[in-house]
Design a protein around this motif. Structure first.
Motif, PDB file in Angstrom:
ATOM      1  N   ASP A  83      82.323  33.493 -14.286  1.00  0.00           N
ATOM      2  CA  ASP A  83      82.634  32.147 -14.333  1.00  0.00           C
ATOM      3  C   ASP A  83      83.776  31.964 -13.408  1.00  0.00           C
ATOM      4  O   ASP A  83      84.721  33.125 -13.270  1.00  0.00           O
ATOM      5  CB  ASP A  83      83.063  31.610 -15.478  1.00  0.00           C
ATOM      6  N   CYS A  84      84.266  30.861 -12.837  1.00  0.00           N
ATOM      7  CA  CYS A  84      85.551  30.706 -12.213  1.00  0.00           C
ATOM      8  C   CYS A  84      86.541  30.355 -13.031  1.00  0.00           C
ATOM      9  O   CYS A  84      86.459  29.742 -14.107  1.00  0.00           O
ATOM     10  CB  CYS A  84      85.547  29.244 -11.137  1.00  0.00           C
ATOM     11  N   TRP A  85      87.748  30.808 -12.925  1.00  0.00           N
ATOM     12  CA  TRP A  85      88.988  30.102 -13.677  1.00  0.00           C
ATOM     13  C   TRP A  85      89.287  28.625 -13.065  1.00  0.00           C
ATOM     14  O   TRP A  85      88.646  27.972 -12.243  1.00  0.00           O
ATOM     15  CB  TRP A  85      90.195  30.623 -13.249  1.00  0.00           C
ATOM     16  N   GLN A  86      89.897  27.580 -13.918  1.00  0.00           N
ATOM     17  CA  GLN A  86      90.105  26.203 -13.503  1.00  0.00           C
ATOM     18  C   GLN A  86      91.500  26.049 -13.512  1.00  0.00           C
ATOM     19  O   GLN A  86      92.064  26.615 -14.550  1.00  0.00           O
ATOM     20  CB  GLN A  86      89.119  25.685 -14.082  1.00  0.00           C
ATOM     21  N   PHE A 127      85.302  37.400 -10.562  1.00  0.00           N
ATOM     22  CA  PHE A 127      85.270  36.348 -11.280  1.00  0.00           C
ATOM     23  C   PHE A 127      85.805  36.537 -12.918  1.00  0.00           C
ATOM     24  O   PHE A 127      85.886  37.611 -13.412  1.00  0.00           O
ATOM     25  CB  PHE A 127      83.894  35.793 -11.505  1.00  0.00           C
ATOM     26  N   PHE A 179      88.648  24.820  -9.181  1.00  0.00           N
ATOM     27  CA  PHE A 179      87.917  26.068  -9.816  1.00  0.00           C
ATOM     28  C   PHE A 179      88.531  27.307  -8.749  1.00  0.00           C
ATOM     29  O   PHE A 179      88.356  26.984  -7.426  1.00  0.00           O
ATOM     30  CB  PHE A 179      86.467  25.988  -9.896  1.00  0.00           C
ATOM     31  N   TYR A 180      88.571  28.480  -9.508  1.00  0.00           N
ATOM     32  CA  TYR A 180      89.036  29.382  -8.457  1.00  0.00           C
ATOM     33  C   TYR A 180      88.820  31.050  -8.946  1.00  0.00           C
ATOM     34  O   TYR A 180      88.304  31.119  -9.998  1.00  0.00           O
ATOM     35  CB  TYR A 180      90.534  29.562  -8.243  1.00  0.00           C
ATOM     36  N   TYR A 181      88.399  31.593  -7.655  1.00  0.00           N
ATOM     37  CA  TYR A 181      88.102  33.047  -7.840  1.00  0.00           C
ATOM     38  C   TYR A 181      88.623  33.848  -6.863  1.00  0.00           C
ATOM     39  O   TYR A 181      89.445  33.324  -5.889  1.00  0.00           O
ATOM     40  CB  TYR A 181      86.516  33.248  -7.844  1.00  0.00           C
ATOM     41  N   ARG A 203      83.951  39.954  -4.572  1.00  0.00           N
ATOM     42  CA  ARG A 203      84.542  38.848  -5.319  1.00  0.00           C
ATOM     43  C   ARG A 203      84.912  38.987  -6.800  1.00  0.00           C
ATOM     44  O   ARG A 203      84.203  39.770  -7.236  1.00  0.00           O
ATOM     45  CB  ARG A 203      83.519  37.499  -5.273  1.00  0.00           C
TER      46      ARG A 203
END
Length: 142
Positions: free
Chosen positions: A109-112, A97, A82-84, A95
């Protein structure tokens, strides 16, 4: 103006979909020049053990009212990540998201990205099959 990133577009993420270990990947994020960006990083967190990896971006170009920041990297091992983003601008660091198909500061949410073994093949029993999954958490989030 919004910060632009959509992981489903080649303009922002290549390759599309899953990646293999050591496969070159590229992320591009478009940030309004008014942010006066000094640094951009992407933070990857591995799903199974929580380990984190931070990768810096470089300013590639300015297109109209946007700066294009880019990072090339590869994953070391298979897994779900998962990334941000973290972005440092004139007013500090924040940050970034995912929110729907867009982006949002400090919430969302985070991307994945899934990293699968290069030699992975679909099991013979699953070829041509339709598989359905139910995710109860998608129906009620606190």
């Amino acid at each position: 103006m919004r910060i632009l990133f959509d992981s489903k577009k080649k303009l922002h993420k290549e390759p599309f979909g899953c990646v293999a270990p050591e496969e070159n990947c590229r992320l591009r994020i478009h940030i309004p020049t008014s942010v006066e960006t000094a640094a951009v990083n992407v933070i990857f967190q591995k799903d199974d053990d929580g380990s984190r990896k931070e990768i810096p971006f470089a300013l590639k170009e300015t297109r109209g009212a946007y700066q294009v920041w880019e990072s090339n990297f590869s994953m070391d091992a298979p897994g779900l990540f998962f990334y941000y983003f973290t972005i440092t601008g004139r007013t500090g660091t924040f940050r970034l998201f995912k929110q729907g198909d867009g982006t949002n500061m400090e919430a969302g949410d985070c991307w994945q990205v899934s990293c699968v073994p290069a030699d992975f093949t679909t099991p013979s029993w699953a070829k041509g099959a339709s598989i359905y999954q139910v995710f109860p958490d998608r129906f009620h989030r606190k």
